[in-house]
Design an enzyme around this catalytic site. Structure first.
Site, PDB file in Angstrom:
ATOM      1  N   ARG A  49       1.664  -1.371   0.047  1.00 63.33           N
ATOM      2  CA  ARG A  49       0.051  -0.155  -0.576  1.00 63.33           C
ATOM      3  C   ARG A  49       0.946   1.237   0.158  1.00 63.33           C
ATOM      4  NH1 ARG A  49      -4.186  -1.531   5.355  1.00 63.33           N
ATOM      5  NH2 ARG A  49      -1.629  -1.995   6.130  1.00 63.33           N
ATOM      6  N   ASP A  51       0.873   5.506   0.773  1.00 59.31           N
ATOM      7  CA  ASP A  51       0.081   7.229   0.697  1.00 59.31           C
ATOM      8  C   ASP A  51       0.245   7.467   0.109  1.00 59.31           C
ATOM      9  OD1 ASP A  51       0.677   5.643   3.996  1.00 59.31           O
ATOM     10  OD2 ASP A  51       2.726   6.674   3.941  1.00 59.31           O
ATOM     11  N   ARG A 196       9.635   8.061   4.655  1.00 60.65           N
ATOM     12  CA  ARG A 196      10.023   9.082   4.424  1.00 60.65           C
ATOM     13  C   ARG A 196      10.283   9.986   6.227  1.00 60.65           C
ATOM     14  NH1 ARG A 196       3.350  10.795   4.064  1.00 60.65           N
ATOM     15  NH2 ARG A 196       4.632  12.542   4.109  1.00 60.65           N
TER      16      ARG A 196
END
Length: 260
Positions: A49, A51, A196
């Site tokens: 998945r 974001d 990130r």
């Protein structure tokens, strides 16, 4: 029949990959297009998945269907119902034992970062940005602290649903072309916001805010408060999963070679 598909997408307009009530996700648009093409409801399972704002170069998914079409028909037919920033790249029939997520040995990401006194324009939303110079050697030394199997709690979002913070990360490749930096990550799996959050720390080190050894201290702290703020999603690309050769699936998509 179980079918595997390779998908590329620009994530700027979407609330991430996974289906949500808003309907503004890549999965929502893709499953709607597949249903229009196949004329039956379709449910997909993805390899990883992403974001909101994160891009997919080679997302891989599988679906089960009784609809029989040629491989190229799944590609062209589904694409005719998709918006221009999402496209099926390839389709392959696979054995029932194949699972897009569970069969993946590892996953690959790239972060593209512009170092410039002026913010991005043409590439807005497609690259991260820093205006202070970065030190490549310092970032390489810092990244070396993360290689191997570790508890990555310090780089984990509070909303992360992974059952364990322990992941295995391979050496991070850092390169530069003109003002563009490229950071490549490969690991068995990643926590929510893990890359990130690592990028935020690498930028701090690269700009001299902290020495390279600080990265090891952040890792050992096992606390999100010890790390830098979460970096922008703009320059993050899911390059795709890595599967064993016997599945016979493409390992790259065309957009992989477009990235700086």
């Amino acid at each position: 029949m179980r079918l595997a598909l390779g998908i590329s997408y620009n994530g700027q307009a979407y609330d991430g990959w996974q289906s949500q009530p808003s309907g503004r996700t890549v999965q929502d648009h893709l499953e709607a297009a597949l249903q229009q093409f196949a004329t039956v409801p379709v449910t997909t399972v993805c390899a990883g998945r992403t974001d909101a704002g994160v891009h997919g170069v080679q997302q891989v998914l599988h679906l089960d269907t009784e609809v029989r079409r040629e491989d190229f028909s799944w590609v062209r037919g589904t694409n005719s119902f998709l918006p221009p920033d999402i496209a099926v790249q390839w389709a392959r029939p696979v054995p029932d034992a194949f699972h897009a997520r569970n069969s993946a040995k590892s996953r690959r990401y790239a972060y593209v970062l512009l170092e410039s006194p002026v913010r991005p324009s043409v590439e807005a939303g497609r690259v991260g940005w820093v205006f202070r110079p970065l030190d490549a050697d310092a970032m390489q030394q810092a990244a070396a602290h993360l290689v191997g199997t570790h508890d990555f709690t310090s780089f984990r979002a509070s909303s992360c649903q992974s059952p364990t913070p322990v992941k295995t990360l391979e050496p991070v490749a850092i390169s530069r072309r003109g003002p563009y930096w490229r950071f490549e990550f490969q690991g068995n799996a990643f926590l929510h916001h893990m890359i990130r959050n690592i990028m935020g720390c690498l930028v701090y080190v690269g700009q001299g805010v902290h020495p390279p050894a600080w990265m090891g201290e952040v890792l050992e702290a096992k606390s999100r408060d010890a790390a830098a703020p979460t970096f922008s999603p703009d320059g993050l690309y899911f390059l795709g999963p890595v599967y064993e050769d016997h599945w016979g699936l493409p390992s790259q998509a065309a957009a992989y070679h477009w990235l700086p």
